[in-house]
Design a protein around this motif. Structure first.
Motif, mmCIF file in Angstrom:
data_model
loop_
_atom_site.group_PDB
_atom_site.id
_atom_site.type_symbol
_atom_site.label_atom_id
_atom_site.label_comp_id
_atom_site.label_asym_id
_atom_site.label_seq_id
_atom_site.Cartn_x
_atom_site.Cartn_y
_atom_site.Cartn_z
ATOM 1 N N GLU A 1 -6.765 -1.608 12.998
ATOM 2 C CA GLU A 1 -6.683 -2.488 14.166
ATOM 3 C C GLU A 1 -7.537 -3.740 13.991
ATOM 4 N N GLN A 2 -8.597 -3.637 13.181
ATOM 5 C CA GLN A 2 -9.466 -4.778 12.926
ATOM 6 C C GLN A 2 -8.959 -5.666 11.793
ATOM 7 N N GLY A 3 -7.771 -5.359 11.267
ATOM 8 C CA GLY A 3 -7.163 -6.214 10.249
ATOM 9 C C GLY A 3 -7.610 -5.948 8.834
ATOM 10 N N LEU A 4 -8.143 -4.733 8.553
ATOM 11 C CA LEU A 4 -8.687 -4.448 7.237
ATOM 12 C C LEU A 4 -7.675 -3.857 6.268
ATOM 13 N N GLY A 5 -6.468 -3.528 6.738
ATOM 14 C CA GLY A 5 -5.469 -2.998 5.828
ATOM 15 C C GLY A 5 -4.396 -2.195 6.546
ATOM 16 N N LEU A 6 -3.542 -1.554 5.748
ATOM 17 C CA LEU A 6 -2.471 -0.700 6.261
ATOM 18 C C LEU A 6 -2.950 0.747 6.275
ATOM 19 N N VAL A 7 -2.569 1.482 7.306
ATOM 20 C CA VAL A 7 -2.988 2.869 7.412
ATOM 21 C C VAL A 7 -1.772 3.746 7.674
ATOM 22 N N LEU A 8 -1.736 4.898 7.012
ATOM 23 C CA LEU A 8 -0.697 5.895 7.248
ATOM 24 C C LEU A 8 -1.294 6.939 8.173
ATOM 25 N N ARG B 1 14.340 8.606 -2.721
ATOM 26 C CA ARG B 1 12.977 9.131 -2.603
ATOM 27 C C ARG B 1 12.062 8.388 -3.569
ATOM 28 N N LYS B 2 10.854 8.130 -3.131
ATOM 29 C CA LYS B 2 9.873 7.460 -3.964
ATOM 30 C C LYS B 2 8.515 8.133 -3.791
ATOM 31 N N THR B 3 7.722 8.098 -4.849
ATOM 32 C CA THR B 3 6.351 8.587 -4.803
ATOM 33 C C THR B 3 5.445 7.492 -5.340
ATOM 34 N N LEU B 4 4.425 7.123 -4.567
ATOM 35 C CA LEU B 4 3.525 6.041 -4.937
ATOM 36 C C LEU B 4 2.092 6.550 -4.998
ATOM 37 N N ARG B 5 1.357 6.089 -6.012
ATOM 38 C CA ARG B 5 -0.069 6.355 -6.081
ATOM 39 C C ARG B 5 -0.794 5.145 -5.508
ATOM 40 N N ILE B 6 -1.543 5.371 -4.417
ATOM 41 C CA ILE B 6 -2.219 4.286 -3.708
ATOM 42 C C ILE B 6 -3.662 4.174 -4.183
ATOM 43 N N GLU B 7 -4.110 2.953 -4.389
ATOM 44 C CA GLU B 7 -5.517 2.689 -4.674
ATOM 45 C C GLU B 7 -6.157 2.230 -3.371
ATOM 46 N N PRO C 1 8.605 -0.334 -0.651
ATOM 47 C CA PRO C 1 7.425 0.478 -0.985
ATOM 48 C C PRO C 1 6.644 -0.074 -2.162
ATOM 49 N N GLU C 2 7.329 -0.675 -3.134
ATOM 50 C CA GLU C 2 6.638 -1.186 -4.317
ATOM 51 C C GLU C 2 5.632 -2.279 -3.973
ATOM 52 N N GLU C 3 5.879 -3.001 -2.892
ATOM 53 C CA GLU C 3 4.978 -4.086 -2.510
ATOM 54 C C GLU C 3 3.627 -3.577 -1.986
ATOM 55 N N LEU C 4 3.527 -2.291 -1.699
ATOM 56 C CA LEU C 4 2.259 -1.747 -1.208
ATOM 57 C C LEU C 4 1.157 -1.870 -2.251
ATOM 58 N N ALA C 5 1.534 -1.960 -3.523
ATOM 59 C CA ALA C 5 0.536 -2.066 -4.587
ATOM 60 C C ALA C 5 -0.309 -3.332 -4.457
ATOM 61 N N SER C 6 0.253 -4.351 -3.805
ATOM 62 C CA SER C 6 -0.487 -5.607 -3.659
ATOM 63 C C SER C 6 -1.162 -5.726 -2.295
ATOM 64 N N HIS C 7 -1.181 -4.629 -1.526
ATOM 65 C CA HIS C 7 -1.786 -4.647 -0.194
ATOM 66 C C HIS C 7 -3.020 -3.758 -0.144
ATOM 67 N N ARG C 8 -3.888 -4.038 0.814
ATOM 68 C CA ARG C 8 -5.057 -3.202 1.079
ATOM 69 C C ARG C 8 -4.613 -1.983 1.893
#
Length: 294
Positions: free
Chosen positions: A231-238, A209-215, A180-187
């Motif tokens: 789907e167009q490759g612009l980032g990760l989506v929840l 358990r973890k809580t992350l603040r996403i930018e 989860p920590e690696e999400l900080a370096s992803h779009r």
């Protein structure tokens, strides 16, 4: 004497954003509706609504009159239903509100089947960005996510996990996060819905358990738009599993951090307590529970 038409007028005004919208709903002209409203206000000796060319807002007395009018109309409707035909066919109007995406993709096809089973029922499907708490005039509301409200009864129709996904092209270019920590370096792509704090992601894995603040790199109030961006490759989506399951099956999206679970968003049917005895609502509840059960 107050008439049924007066009750319907009051309820329609509460549902409408303007006099023009209320007039369209009642199939009358705006001048005719204004005349009816002035006559009702004169009869009651109250101002029920503040209105101008574009906006309509009920006064405190108008809101109370509308609420009590809705109760009386429900009672009149229930009185007719208590004298059911011997063949027990359902009749009357059934109003259901649902979110745009889920309503279009999952609920509308089911209502088409329900309509064939009960041809004498007039179905009204109202798709909105946030059907709850907007549609208090509905017989039932589809709500995605957790909710507590003592005046409405919630029935879970089906569980609904949230999955983190990205396109194969995005993962090939940026790599796949393994923690989860690696999400900080992803779009990351976020979706504004139900007044939730959508940039705060909660994850769990076993006892951890973890809580992350996403930018967010991209932000939208439309889940379908957010999924297409992913789907167009612009980032990760929840996104809810109901919305991405087809994309995962055809390979346009790949699930990321699968060992970790995010907060779920169950599909609920909300029904006002006073509506639960209605044969139409009972039939709809049973039909949706049977159709969506897993």
């Amino acid at each position: 004497m107050i008439s049924i038409e007066d009750l319907r007028l009051a309820v329609t005004l509460a549902r409408s954003e303007s006099l023009s919208a209320a007039a369209r709903a009642l199939n009358v002209s705006p001048p005719a509706l204004s005349m009816r409203l002035r006559k009702l206000e004169g009869q009651l000796g109250l101002t029920l609504a503040n209105r101008d060319a574009r906006r309509l807002s009920l006064t405190a007395e108008g809101e109370r009159f509308s609420r009590e009018s809705a109760v009386l109309l429900d009672q009149l409707e229930a009185l007719g239903e208590s004298f059911t035909q011997k063949d027990e066919r359902l009749v009357g109007t059934l109003r259901l509100a649902a979110p745009f995406g889920y309503g279009r993709q999952r609920i509308a096809p089911l209502l088409a089947r329900f309509a064939k089973l009960h041809p004498q029922v007039c179905l009204q499907l109202d798709l909105r960005e946030t059907p709850w708490p907007d549609r208090h005039d509905s017989d039932a509301v589809i709500h995605i996510g957790h909710l507590n409200d003592s005046l409405w009864t919630a029935r879970q129709l089906t569980p609904n996990e949230r999955w983190l996904c990205a396109s194969p092209a995005y993962l090939q270019e940026h790599g796949e996060p393994s923690t989860p920590e690696e999400l900080a370096s992803h779009r990351c792509i976020c979706i504004r819905e139900n007044d939730e704090d959508v940039t705060l992601w909660h994850l769990r894995k076993g006892q951890g358990r973890k809580t992350l603040r996403i930018e967010p790199a991209l932000l939208s109030n439309d889940g379908s738009v957010a999924r297409r961006w992913a789907e167009q490759g612009l980032g990760l989506v929840l996104r809810s599993q109901w919305d991405v399951s087809d994309a995962l099956a055809n390979g346009s999206l790949v699930r990321v951090l699968a060992p970790w679970s995010f907060d779920s968003a169950p599909i609920n049917l909300l029904v006002p307590s006073r509506k639960l005895r209605s044969p139409r609502v009972q039939a709809l509840v049973a039909f949706l529970e049977d159709s969506l059960k897993t």
